[in-house]
Design a protein around this motif. Structure first.
Motif: not given
Length: 257
Positions: A27, A29, A48-49, A95, A101, A104
């Motif tokens: 991921i 960030t 975010g992906e 993302h 989401r 994460r």
């Protein structure tokens, strides 16, 4: 992971020497995109992906400073839950996908806090993470439905509880307020919390009372009136605050000073 590494390469030789038979969910960030090739296909991860790495040859190119999450899970655990997950390797998850989401946020929670102490709780956390990874990588049909009922629901519950812990002092806090933040319906939030045995209002009340008690015990707030503390933690009726405090702690607020 964070650092100035701007090139990561995995060759056939390094794969043969690696005894860890794991999938990795990578991921990004970082505030900028990272890219490269995976199985000779171009890949780009915007902020975010994420993509699923099954241990194939790759070259990832970063920026001068990079941040990413590298989540490793034994292949047998994901294969048992999601039979075709190996076909998803190298595919990028957007993302803004809800499962990504929530994942994460869930990983951040356990990265910054203590690991679960009991084996049963650790198993629950692991199962939730596995379910979310399956949903992130595009699980379909019965597999997705099962993961949604377990992992997705658990992660949504934790997101709601985190919001309550953060915003409990806001007098306007409501299920509708949190629902707008998390893109969930107020009814769904109420049902999530009801299933835990403590409803929305009960959880907010508990947080406010605990904070009020801590402030009353803290010398730094000694100059504040009890009514000031009550209003500061989210109560708008001092009589109601006094009743709730006595019912929760067995004594008047003044006795806590």
């Amino acid at each position: 992971m964070t650092g100035t590494i701007n090139r990561v390469t995995r060759s056939r030789q390094s794969i043969l020497a690696d005894r860890h038979d794991c999938y990795s969910l990578v991921i990004n960030t970082s505030p900028a995109a990272i890219g490269g090739t995976y199985r000779q296909n171009d890949i780009e991860l915007r902020p975010g992906e994420a993509f699923l790495d099954a241990g194939e040859p790759q070259t990832i190119l970063g920026q001068d400073h990079n941040n990413w999450i590298h989540l490793g899970i034994p292949k047998k655990l994901l294969d048992q839950s999601f039979a075709k997950i190996g076909e998803k390797q190298g595919l990028v998850a957007r993302h803004d996908a809800e499962a990504l989401r929530l994942l994460r946020n869930y990983l951040t929670l356990f990265d910054t806090g203590d690991a679960p102490a009991s084996p049963s709780l650790a198993d629950h956390v692991a199962a939730t993470i596995i379910d979310l990874v399956g949903l992130v990588t595009g699980a379909k049909g019965d597999e997705a439905e099962r993961a949604g009922l377990t992992g997705l629901r658990a992660a949504r519950l934790e997101a709601v509880l985190a919001r309550i812990r953060t915003d409990f002092a806001n007098p306007e806090l409501s299920a509708e307020f949190i629902g707008r933040k998390l893109d969930l319906s107020a009814r769904y939030i109420q049902d999530l919390l009801a299933a835990t045995g403590s409803g929305f209002s009960e959880r907010i009340l508990e947080q406010r009372l605990l904070r009020a008690k801590a402030m009353l015990n803290d010398p730094r707030h000694a100059s504040k009136r009890i009514s000031e503390i009550a209003y500061e933690v989210g109560f708008n009726d001092i009589s109601y605050f006094n009743r709730c405090f006595r019912r929760r702690f067995g004594d008047k607020p003044g006795a806590a000073r």
